[in-house]
Design an enzyme around this catalytic site. Structure first.
Site, PDB file in Angstrom:
ATOM      1  N   ASN A 257       0.838  -1.193   0.000  1.00  0.00           N
ATOM      2  CA  ASN A 257       0.000   0.000   0.000  1.00  0.00           C
ATOM      3  C   ASN A 257       0.875   1.246   0.000  1.00  0.00           C
ATOM      4  OD1 ASN A 257       0.508  -0.898   2.777  1.00  0.00           O
ATOM      5  ND2 ASN A 257      -0.918   0.666   3.470  1.00  0.00           N
TER       6      ASN A 257
ATOM      7  N   GLU B 142       0.322   5.304   0.554  1.00  0.00           N
ATOM      8  CA  GLU B 142      -0.614   6.346   0.982  1.00  0.00           C
ATOM      9  C   GLU B 142      -0.189   7.727   0.496  1.00  0.00           C
ATOM     10  OE1 GLU B 142      -2.196   4.215   5.067  1.00  0.00           O
ATOM     11  OE2 GLU B 142      -0.962   6.008   5.260  1.00  0.00           O
TER      12      GLU B 142
ATOM     13  N   CYS C  99      -4.079   0.635  -2.444  1.00  0.00           N
ATOM     14  CA  CYS C  99      -3.893  -0.559  -1.627  1.00  0.00           C
ATOM     15  C   CYS C  99      -2.874  -1.512  -2.262  1.00  0.00           C
ATOM     16  CB  CYS C  99      -5.212  -1.290  -1.459  1.00  0.00           C
ATOM     17  SG  CYS C  99      -6.495  -0.343  -0.630  1.00  0.00           S
TER      18      CYS C  99
ATOM     19  N   GLU D 148      -3.102  -4.753  -2.785  1.00  0.00           N
ATOM     20  CA  GLU D 148      -3.686  -5.697  -3.723  1.00  0.00           C
ATOM     21  C   GLU D 148      -3.848  -5.075  -5.107  1.00  0.00           C
ATOM     22  OE1 GLU D 148      -5.708  -6.479   0.345  1.00  0.00           O
ATOM     23  OE2 GLU D 148      -4.806  -4.798  -0.723  1.00  0.00           O
TER      24      GLU D 148
ATOM     25  N   CYS E 222     -10.033  -5.028   1.090  1.00  0.00           N
ATOM     26  CA  CYS E 222     -11.123  -4.058   1.230  1.00  0.00           C
ATOM     27  C   CYS E 222     -12.081  -4.186   0.044  1.00  0.00           C
ATOM     28  CB  CYS E 222     -10.560  -2.637   1.325  1.00  0.00           C
ATOM     29  SG  CYS E 222      -9.946  -1.969  -0.241  1.00  0.00           S
TER      30      CYS E 222
ATOM     31  N   CYS F 275     -10.620  -3.215  -3.420  1.00  0.00           N
ATOM     32  CA  CYS F 275      -9.715  -4.254  -3.923  1.00  0.00           C
ATOM     33  C   CYS F 275     -10.497  -5.479  -4.385  1.00  0.00           C
ATOM     34  CB  CYS F 275      -8.698  -4.640  -2.859  1.00  0.00           C
ATOM     35  SG  CYS F 275      -7.452  -3.351  -2.607  1.00  0.00           S
TER      36      CYS F 275
END
Length: 160
Positions: free
Chosen positions: A62, A64, A73, A75, A112, A115
């Site tokens: 990930n 940010e 993210c 994934e 999430c 994802c």
């Protein structure tokens, strides 16, 4: 009115030692990717590793940004990189691991919703399920034989 019942089936392993060697290796790659996460705001590091049908392993972590929606993210970082670098390859397996700098993550942490939607797109595109393994830093590992188990009633191109 008609009521429907949606069920899913997942496998739960006590820890990584119960996984096959290839999945253990994939999870180790995800752990290494997790160490490269850039998560100064959430303090929640995630790593993902994909095994492609050409034998390549693609990783993502990930990343940010102070403008939260601009981050990505682990994934999706891995899936999009695989799609960009190996557009004709299929994703066979995915390993995901997450850690928090604020608490111990000893239970499995699934992808999430964003994802799940992105992984679903690739699963549908390749017409083949993707095995997904996810965990925290330690403890149990959950396996889903397909993203469809994690996202029932998914949205796809057929609705467009």
């Amino acid at each position: 009115m008609k009521e429907i019942n949606i069920s899913t089936q997942l496998q739960v392993y006590d820890d990584c030692s119960e996984l096959t060697e290839d999945v253990q290796s994939l999870m180790k790659a995800a752990v290494k990717a997790r160490e490269n996460a850039y998560a100064p705001y959430s303090k929640f590091n995630v790593g993902a590793a994909l095994l492609l049908d050409n034998g390549e392993v693609v990783i993502g972590s990930n990343q940010e940004n102070a403008s939260y929606p601009s981050g990505l993210c682990a994934e999706r970082t891995a899936v999009y990189y695989a799609g960009a670098k190996y557009p004709n390859s299929k994703i066979i397996k995915m390993a995901i691991t997450a850690s928090s700098q604020n608490q111990i993550t000893d239970s499995p942490i699934p992808p999430c919703g964003a994802c799940r939607q992105s992984i679903s797109e690739y699963e549908i595109k390749q017409k083949q399920p993707i095995e997904i393994f996810f965990m925290g830093v330690k403890g149990k590992v959950v396996k889903s034989n397909s993203l469809a188990n994690l996202l029932p009633l998914g949205f796809d191109r057929s609705f467009l």
